[in-house]
Design an enzyme around this catalytic site. Structure first.
Site, PDB file in Angstrom:
ATOM      1  N   HIS A 121      47.894   9.812  -6.685  1.00 41.59           N
ATOM      2  CA  HIS A 121      47.213   9.529  -7.982  1.00 41.59           C
ATOM      3  C   HIS A 121      47.168   8.097  -8.584  1.00 41.59           C
ATOM      4  CE1 HIS A 121      47.342  14.042  -8.085  1.00 41.59           C
ATOM      5  NE2 HIS A 121      48.752  14.049  -8.068  1.00 41.59           N
TER       6      HIS A 121
HETATM    7  O1  RIB Z   1      49.077  14.133 -12.813  1.00 45.06           O
HETATM    8  C1  RIB Z   1      49.243  13.159 -11.935  1.00 45.06           C
HETATM    9  C2  RIB Z   1      49.958  11.811 -12.810  1.00 45.06           C
HETATM   10  O2  RIB Z   1      51.073  12.442 -13.465  1.00 45.06           O
HETATM   11  C3  RIB Z   1      50.417  10.809 -12.021  1.00 45.06           C
HETATM   12  O3  RIB Z   1      50.377   9.847 -12.949  1.00 45.06           O
HETATM   13  C4  RIB Z   1      52.035  11.228 -11.583  1.00 45.06           C
HETATM   14  O4  RIB Z   1      52.820   9.816 -11.798  1.00 45.06           O
HETATM   15  C5  RIB Z   1      52.375  11.867 -13.133  1.00 45.06           C
HETATM   16  O5  RIB Z   1      52.452  10.818 -14.215  1.00 45.06           O
END
Ligand code: RIB
Ligand code: CA
Length: 311
Positions: free
Chosen positions: A241
């Site tokens: 992500h």
């Molecule tokens: O949904 C994924 C996000 O939520 C990413 O930033 C992960 O690190 C959590 O913060």
């Protein structure tokens, strides 16, 4: 091009840690003014310490780290130890940081830097948006000091923490609404994109093959990370992500997106934290964000591996 001034707001978190490493490996492109931390994947005491651990790993203890908000604006904190481990960066065993945590609150740092910036500053937000929302509420004038905000958060399709909501927005939907409604130059990188960017065995092996402390730590964290995503989303491998935000800032050509009207659901239960995007903005619902829709995963991993190999 001179390096662009940037502040990274994060909740390390494994993928935040990888994103920080990629940012550290872009010293020619980024003047990293500071790292602000927020409660999210794990409590603030861990996110701020983990950010400093990653600074040590990358030998960038020159970058100041600030602790921010320990909980969302209104809701109780929801964390994700099942995804990131009890330490928040499971899969590696980085020592306690010795670099100092800044005494200034992250929100005060954001306000100070954004109201005195001679060059507008890029904000990369990788966690719940509580710090930025509090800064906007306390000092709306910070908008003038912001070049753009690129956020990892939201989803046009399914959520990950609930069927409807992505974690960062779900943890603090009220903060996300403050940010989305602030009229900022906002780019949203949501699950629709990050689920195209998954750490396959080959990609993991390439990081491990770097055979450096950074490569080994990154591979160790990613090997542990996102197992829940595999089970929950039946993905070929776990999604990456937060590094997508840094990759977008370095190589926007690896992504495509378009202007949309973005709104945040702050009521209810089933859809609380839902990002509702309208790809056909109207005068009454004008475009307020660029929503990224595609990513070149091979290009992103090539960038990540090449850059981490230089740390
Ligand atoms: O949904 C994924 C996000 O939520 C990413 O930033 C992960 O690190 C959590 O913060
Ligand atoms: Ca994060």
């Amino acid at each position: 091009m001179p390096p662009r001034p940037i502040i990274i707001d994060c909740d390390p978190g494994v993928d935040d840690a990888i994103a920080l490493l990629l940012a550290f490996a872009a010293a020619a492109e980024f003047d990293l003014l500071g790292i602000t931390t927020v409660a999210g994947n794990v409590p603030l005491a861990l996110t701020q310490a983990n950010a400093r651990r990653i600074c040590h790993l990358a030998q960038r203890t020159d970058v100041p780290v600030y602790a921010g908000c320990p909980r969302p604006l209104l809701r109780s904190l929801v964390t994700a130890e099942e995804v990131h481990g009890s330490t928040g960066i499971e899969g590696t065993n980085l020592p306690q940081p010795t670099m100092p945590l800044q005494s200034q609150h992250a929100v005060a740092f954001l306000i100070e830097r954004l109201t005195t910036a001679s060059t507008p500053i890029t904000l990369a937000t990788l966690g719940p948006l509580t710090n930025l929302a509090v800064a906007l509420i306390q000092c709306p004038a910070i908008v003038q000091g912001i070049d753009q905000v690129v956020m990892m958060g939201g989803s046009l399709g399914a959520g990950n923490i609930t069927p409807a909501a992505e974690f960062n927005v779900y943890v603090d939907p009220h903060a996300a609404k403050v940010v989305v409604d602030a009229g900022l130059p906002l780019t949203m990188i949501g699950l629709d994109v990050t689920h195209q960017v998954v750490t396959t065995p080959d990609r993991l092996a390439a990081l491990k093959a770097l055979d450096t402390p950074v490569g080994k730590a990154a591979a160790g964290m990613l090997r542990y990370y996102g197992q829940l995503d595999l089970e929950r989303h039946h993905l070929a491998a776990s999604p990456l992500h937060d590094p997508c935000v840094i990759a977008y800032l370095l190589r926007p050509d690896l992504f495509t997106g378009r202007p949309m009207h973005l709104a945040i659901e702050t009521e209810g239960t089933l859809c609380l934290g839902r990002t509702v995007a309208n790809g056909h903005p109207t005068p009454t619902a004008p475009a307020n964000a660029t929503v990224i829709e595609t990513a070149n995963a091979d290009g992103i991993y090539a960038l990540l591996t090449e850059r981490l190999g230089k740390l």
